[in-house]
Design a protein around this motif. Sequence first.
Motif, short mmCIF file in Angstrom:
data_model
loop_
_atom_site.label_atom_id
_atom_site.label_comp_id
_atom_site.label_asym_id
_atom_site.label_seq_id
_atom_site.Cartn_x
_atom_site.Cartn_y
_atom_site.Cartn_z
N ALA A 19 0.81 -1.21 0.00
CA ALA A 19 0.00 0.00 0.00
C ALA A 19 0.84 1.27 0.00
CB ALA A 19 -0.95 -0.01 1.19
N THR A 20 1.98 1.25 0.70
CA THR A 20 2.79 2.48 0.76
C THR A 20 3.29 2.89 -0.62
OG1 THR A 20 4.73 1.15 1.32
CG2 THR A 20 3.57 2.21 3.15
N ARG A 21 3.56 1.92 -1.48
CA ARG A 21 4.04 2.25 -2.82
C ARG A 21 2.92 2.93 -3.62
NH1 ARG A 21 4.76 -1.09 -8.06
NH2 ARG A 21 6.52 -0.07 -9.06
N PHE A 22 1.72 2.37 -3.47
CA PHE A 22 0.56 2.92 -4.18
C PHE A 22 0.31 4.36 -3.73
CE2 PHE A 22 -4.07 3.43 -4.81
CZ PHE A 22 -4.17 3.06 -6.14
N ILE A 23 0.33 4.54 -2.40
CA ILE A 23 0.03 5.87 -1.86
C ILE A 23 1.14 6.86 -2.22
CG2 ILE A 23 -0.36 7.19 0.27
CD1 ILE A 23 -1.44 4.48 1.46
N GLU B 207 2.57 12.04 -7.66
CA GLU B 207 1.94 12.55 -8.88
C GLU B 207 0.90 13.64 -8.57
OE1 GLU B 207 0.34 9.01 -10.72
OE2 GLU B 207 2.32 8.06 -10.64
N GLU B 208 0.87 14.02 -7.29
CA GLU B 208 -0.04 15.06 -6.81
C GLU B 208 -1.50 14.75 -7.10
OE1 GLU B 208 1.43 18.81 -8.15
OE2 GLU B 208 3.25 18.65 -6.94
N LYS B 209 -1.83 13.48 -7.08
CA LYS B 209 -3.23 13.09 -7.26
C LYS B 209 -3.98 13.12 -5.94
CE LYS B 209 -2.66 10.31 -11.41
NZ LYS B 209 -2.28 8.99 -11.89
#
Lengths: 547, 421
Positions: free
Chosen positions: B281-285, B291-293
């Motif tokens: 999850a940390t990679r996804f977040i 990417e400033e999403k």
Amino acid sequence: MVTNEIYKKEYDVIIIGGGATGAGTARDCALRGLSVLLVERDDYSTGATGRNHGLMHSGARYAVTDGESAAECIKENMILRRIARHCVEETDGLFITLPEDDLAYQQTFVEACGRAGIRAEVIAPDEARAIEPSVNPDLIGAVRIPDAAIDPFRLTVANLLDARINGAETLNHHEVEGLIVNQGRAEGVKLHNKLNGEHVEVRGKVVVNAAGIWGQRIAKMAGVNISMFPARGALLIFGHRVNRMVINRCRKPANADILVPDDTVCVIGTTSDRIPIETVDDMRVTREEVDVLLKEGIKLAPSLATTRVIRAYAGVRPLVASDDDPSGRSISRGIVCLDHAKRDGLEGFITITGGKMMTYRLMGEIATNAVCAKLGNSKPCITATLPLPGSEDDAPSQSDATKRYSFGERAAIGRHGSLAARIEKDNDIDNALVCECEGVTVGEIKYAVHQLHVQNLVNLRRRTRVGMGTCQGKLCSCRAASLLGEFNHDVKRAQKDLATFLDERWKGMRPVAWGDTLREAQLTAAIYEGLCGLDQAVSTQRKEDEQ
Amino acid sequence: MAERMQLCNISDNNFEQCTKCSICTTVCPVAAVTTDYPGPKQAGPDGERYRLKDHAYYDKALKLCLNCKRCEVACPSGVNIADIIQHARMKAGEGQRASLRDTMLANTDLLGMVANLVAPVANATLGLAPTKLVMDSVMAIDKHRTFPAYSRTKFTTWFKRHAAKEQDAYPNHVSYFHGCYVNYNFPKLGQDLVKLMNAVGYGVHLLDKEQCCGVALIANGLYKQAKRQARTNADSIRKSVKDDHLTVLTTSSSCTFNLRDEYPSLLGVDTSDVRDGIMIATRFIYNLVDEEKIKLIFKQDFKKRMAYHTACHMQRMGWQLYSIELLRRIPGLDLQVLEQECCGISGTYGFKKENYERSQAIGSILFKHIEDAKVEAVITDCETCKWQIEMSTGLPVENPISVLADALDVEATRRANGLQI
């Protein structure tokens, strides 16, 4: 016995050549009660003995073209399974027919095998693919025959050991410089001790020339002419086994049509080229040879195209022209035993040559019979039934999974059979691995140095497989050199030996130096030259020695 | 064929790409503490050549391998050393039955399911001195170990009751492979993930069917069962990634590595088509933040000094950077990043009596580093590292997701990401 005392004795028989034939002859002579000296100019099994496939032929390869050799092979094959168990791996073999081959030849082949007494069982291509997954899947026919793998270094050493147990003396690094001939009789040999430069003469009642292709030179020293036709064969060693069984092509013998699983590797070979006798000492492998071996090899096992090649080497078959046709047009692969008394009027000199590593024992028997006839000895030959040291009936097996052996112990049993029990393993140092690729322990090196005539690292490699693995001596050679330096109390000699050994390893890697083998060699060079400065140390030492 | 001749060198797990440099052996935590283990080079590529000749050359000392994969990280030639060793173990184990102890340790989900039902009793009993003695002497589970406490309510039960309904309302969506530890022992970590993902506008969904990933089954020789479960999980993951276009998030580094890499390499269950859709999850977040999403807003009053420990499998994936960089965004967190060392537990390995001392010897370097770091807690992505470090240092250990969730100003974050409070 110390070397000087060996020189002083007079022997019943002096055998020239420490290959399988010489060793087999020495064993046979010693078992029949003769006093024996064997001399070898380099190390045991340096010549053709140590430079072949390591294939224990069933004889099937010769069945169609040379029924007599085939029958000899299968007979010796069955004998070696009994007497040299620790040198043999009973893999069986396949003769495969590919779409480009004539399937009709299979019938001819199977019938010829039948005539020679070789079990030849035609199996379906599907079954061949199942029992030997590496085989070319396009095969259209397969015959299963009793080929096997054999280790010629072990075999030679085991014969020499038994010869010594029965009183023989053996000297390696002793080159014959001349024969002592007196009034039409050979009475001994003039030797050059290459370890200390000494020149000596040793006397014997009969001299046996078992020098393989170098036998022509030896005969010449006695004023006798033998026409040998050296046939050179090159081979490639792959980093691991891709096949479990020996794979042959079912067609007339040709280039690179045998793939043998030998110990941890597999070997493809050979080429066959007639070369001038003057060039028999040049064992360099050419690029053309490598190309042919690979191109033909992948037809047996396609995975060879993507398997690492760790080494190339070449050997010379000692083919002999038959006496009634000195032109060499009719060359025999059969055994040739020449009594030069009858042939050339030179008493006390016998040449045993031709033949194959497979028939070394029979050659020894024939030569010994000739020696015994001269000496009036009537003892029968027992080498066909008496197991070699290491292969006794109760010898342990490396394949015994019920025993908890360490890696090194198991590998040592594979190499020395029951004699592995002589290897010290009571402490961590003796059990420490010197050669990690091949599982050679400090204890095994001690055993080899003290009991198997090891003068240098190359000798040690032939006795133990030190440096024969994937890294080709990168990690083990300095450790082994350090042990030899310790045993011989001579560090400088060990250092020179180390450099020589690494050069010898590189010689075999050079023709196949690409990909991972090149990376391996570069790392070796970086360690020994870049990091340790071995090349500089050795050249400095050489200059000092010259001054 | 001829034109491809010798252009590449292909061998199982690249064992023949090994140039015998021995770097792997220098980083092996087991070889560092015992001479009984020959080290990864010997046990792996060297031994393999002899095992190809005759499998009698299989050495039982290979059982000492932790499968920590540090050797593979170090290897400059891309040799899958630990996989070679695992394969040799698998081959040696064919037709042999695992012991009761190993079966019990391996079936983390089965044990969890039973223990959940009787959690208070199980926790009390498993912690009792007499029980521990019996486990030590009869089952050879070391008496120093305490089983992680079992939760009264499974994560999935909590999720269905309290969270599932509202997930569809979020603008974006992910799947969550929670694993046994979250489900049976520590649902809070799963709850933290849901809290965090929801706060940045992501709804969290469970897979159609999730079973234990099987990492412990592999380690304990229960390959058939591991393969069955792997197939079930692979199917569920494939449905999520391919059909529903949902990335599958995880919170355990070992489960993740197993799903992505060991399914194909050890169990022959191909997950390569969905490999990129499975991540911690940390990679996804981190990627979303980078990417400033999404935006993460942290509490002003969060003040802690904590140390980050890179779990071995996290390092094998090279993903510790995502956890570390994400944690560094928490203003009040004084983060000490520890040098990568193995903690010595390696899943169920350290629970076994015969491995206890070795396990602690391996971890001693890490424990010393933690002590020297003078922190109030340790952070790591692996639950078994957590048990080991908690037992051996007395410090609490948390997953990065829990630390992030704890430090997060949920309301501010929801607002910043355009969600209604």
